[in-house]
Design a protein around this motif. Sequence first.
Motif, mmCIF file in Angstrom:
data_model
loop_
_atom_site.group_PDB
_atom_site.id
_atom_site.type_symbol
_atom_site.label_atom_id
_atom_site.label_comp_id
_atom_site.label_asym_id
_atom_site.label_seq_id
_atom_site.Cartn_x
_atom_site.Cartn_y
_atom_site.Cartn_z
ATOM 1 N N ASN A 9 -33.657 31.193 8.226
ATOM 2 C CA ASN A 9 -32.387 31.036 9.090
ATOM 3 C C ASN A 9 -32.549 31.018 10.618
ATOM 4 O O ASN A 9 -31.839 30.509 11.136
ATOM 5 N N ASP A 10 -33.714 31.736 10.915
ATOM 6 C CA ASP A 10 -34.330 31.554 12.404
ATOM 7 C C ASP A 10 -35.344 30.881 12.695
ATOM 8 O O ASP A 10 -36.009 30.949 13.725
ATOM 9 N N SER A 11 -35.787 29.719 11.714
ATOM 10 C CA SER A 11 -36.983 28.825 11.780
ATOM 11 C C SER A 11 -36.989 27.852 12.708
ATOM 12 O O SER A 11 -37.940 26.975 12.786
ATOM 13 N N GLY A 12 -35.769 27.239 13.114
ATOM 14 C CA GLY A 12 -35.548 26.159 13.788
ATOM 15 C C GLY A 12 -35.310 24.835 12.856
ATOM 16 O O GLY A 12 -34.932 25.203 11.631
ATOM 17 N N THR A 13 -35.422 23.821 13.233
ATOM 18 C CA THR A 13 -35.059 22.656 12.359
ATOM 19 C C THR A 13 -36.070 21.502 12.509
ATOM 20 O O THR A 13 -36.767 21.368 13.454
ATOM 21 N N ILE A 14 -35.931 20.785 11.459
ATOM 22 C CA ILE A 14 -36.713 19.494 11.256
ATOM 23 C C ILE A 14 -36.542 18.491 12.351
ATOM 24 O O ILE A 14 -37.557 17.716 12.909
ATOM 25 N N GLY A 15 -35.179 18.377 12.549
ATOM 26 C CA GLY A 15 -34.671 17.472 13.802
ATOM 27 C C GLY A 15 -35.567 17.664 14.986
ATOM 28 O O GLY A 15 -35.636 16.749 15.915
ATOM 29 N N GLY A 29 -47.912 7.003 24.169
ATOM 30 C CA GLY A 29 -48.354 5.875 23.390
ATOM 31 C C GLY A 29 -49.518 6.088 22.526
ATOM 32 O O GLY A 29 -50.267 5.214 21.813
ATOM 33 N N ASN A 30 -49.591 7.662 22.183
ATOM 34 C CA ASN A 30 -50.504 7.954 21.029
ATOM 35 C C ASN A 30 -49.857 8.227 19.875
ATOM 36 O O ASN A 30 -48.694 8.823 19.660
ATOM 37 N N ARG A 31 -50.648 8.291 18.787
ATOM 38 C CA ARG A 31 -50.017 8.552 17.325
ATOM 39 C C ARG A 31 -49.842 10.167 17.464
ATOM 40 O O ARG A 31 -50.901 10.939 17.696
ATOM 41 N N PRO A 32 -48.910 10.545 16.874
ATOM 42 C CA PRO A 32 -48.568 11.947 16.778
ATOM 43 C C PRO A 32 -49.276 12.594 15.588
ATOM 44 O O PRO A 32 -49.147 13.705 15.272
ATOM 45 N N VAL A 33 -49.995 11.766 14.803
ATOM 46 C CA VAL A 33 -50.385 12.310 13.550
ATOM 47 C C VAL A 33 -51.785 13.284 13.651
ATOM 48 O O VAL A 33 -52.417 12.677 14.522
ATOM 49 N N GLY A 34 -51.420 14.423 13.138
ATOM 50 C CA GLY A 34 -52.650 15.341 13.136
ATOM 51 C C GLY A 34 -52.278 16.279 14.321
ATOM 52 O O GLY A 34 -52.922 17.359 14.521
ATOM 53 N N LEU A 35 -51.036 16.246 14.983
ATOM 54 C CA LEU A 35 -50.603 17.345 15.915
ATOM 55 C C LEU A 35 -50.452 18.698 15.194
ATOM 56 O O LEU A 35 -49.961 18.685 14.149
ATOM 57 N N THR A 36 -50.763 19.678 15.950
ATOM 58 C CA THR A 36 -50.452 20.921 15.260
ATOM 59 C C THR A 36 -48.946 21.244 15.176
ATOM 60 O O THR A 36 -47.987 20.497 15.889
ATOM 61 N N VAL A 37 -48.597 21.932 14.467
ATOM 62 C CA VAL A 37 -47.323 22.526 14.129
ATOM 63 C C VAL A 37 -47.159 23.953 14.436
ATOM 64 O O VAL A 37 -45.904 24.432 14.329
ATOM 65 N N ALA A 38 -48.150 24.342 15.141
ATOM 66 C CA ALA A 38 -47.984 25.769 15.270
ATOM 67 C C ALA A 38 -46.799 26.180 16.608
ATOM 68 O O ALA A 38 -46.254 27.263 16.158
ATOM 69 N N PRO A 39 -46.347 25.567 17.462
ATOM 70 C CA PRO A 39 -45.333 25.881 18.053
ATOM 71 C C PRO A 39 -43.849 25.856 17.237
ATOM 72 O O PRO A 39 -42.835 26.460 17.529
ATOM 73 N N GLU A 41 -41.881 27.170 14.051
ATOM 74 C CA GLU A 41 -42.011 28.055 12.858
ATOM 75 C C GLU A 41 -41.583 27.557 11.619
ATOM 76 O O GLU A 41 -41.926 28.256 10.578
ATOM 77 N N GLN A 42 -40.697 26.573 11.914
ATOM 78 C CA GLN A 42 -40.166 26.238 10.637
ATOM 79 C C GLN A 42 -41.129 25.531 9.485
ATOM 80 O O GLN A 42 -40.740 25.302 8.392
ATOM 81 N N PHE A 43 -42.227 25.467 9.750
ATOM 82 C CA PHE A 43 -43.338 24.888 9.105
ATOM 83 C C PHE A 43 -44.266 25.994 8.707
ATOM 84 O O PHE A 43 -44.840 26.452 9.566
ATOM 85 N N ASP A 44 -44.818 25.818 7.342
ATOM 86 C CA ASP A 44 -45.741 26.403 6.964
ATOM 87 C C ASP A 44 -47.011 25.184 6.954
ATOM 88 O O ASP A 44 -46.835 24.323 5.975
ATOM 89 N N ALA A 45 -47.997 25.478 7.632
ATOM 90 C CA ALA A 45 -49.197 24.590 7.875
ATOM 91 C C ALA A 45 -49.909 24.189 6.620
ATOM 92 O O ALA A 45 -50.063 23.007 6.325
ATOM 93 N N THR A 49 -47.741 20.450 4.635
ATOM 94 C CA THR A 49 -48.666 19.300 4.789
ATOM 95 C C THR A 49 -48.292 17.853 4.684
ATOM 96 O O THR A 49 -48.158 17.043 5.682
ATOM 97 N N ALA A 50 -47.702 17.627 3.302
ATOM 98 C CA ALA A 50 -47.270 16.416 3.183
ATOM 99 C C ALA A 50 -45.990 16.002 3.967
ATOM 100 O O ALA A 50 -45.953 14.830 4.384
ATOM 101 N N LEU A 51 -45.172 17.202 4.002
ATOM 102 C CA LEU A 51 -43.901 16.774 4.785
ATOM 103 C C LEU A 51 -44.302 16.498 6.399
ATOM 104 O O LEU A 51 -43.854 15.600 6.868
ATOM 105 N N VAL A 52 -44.969 17.304 7.070
ATOM 106 C CA VAL A 52 -45.568 17.161 8.389
ATOM 107 C C VAL A 52 -46.168 15.631 8.525
ATOM 108 O O VAL A 52 -45.825 15.024 9.613
#
Length: 68
Positions: A9-15, A29-39, A41-45, A49-52
């Motif tokens: 409920n309080d983890s933020g949104t995919i949007g 101009g850089n690919r965002p592939v591989g960026l961390t999801v640490a900031p 909370e809505q993602f479990d690293a 993984t596949a969704l990110v």
Amino acid sequence: MNDQPHNGNDSGTIGSYVAALTIFATLTGNRPVGLTVAPYEQFDARMDTALVRALQETVWDVVADHQK
């Protein structure tokens, strides 16, 4: 942007993550592939993984293929 939390409920949104990826890719101009999801909370690293990766790849495909 959607207002539906992904993992809780309080983890933020995919949007908000997609918006951040888009801004990053557009401004740098850089690919965002591989960026961390640490900031974001809505993602479990490990579990999301596949969704990110799919979100990162999709954003890059859109930004890289845009004429401007």
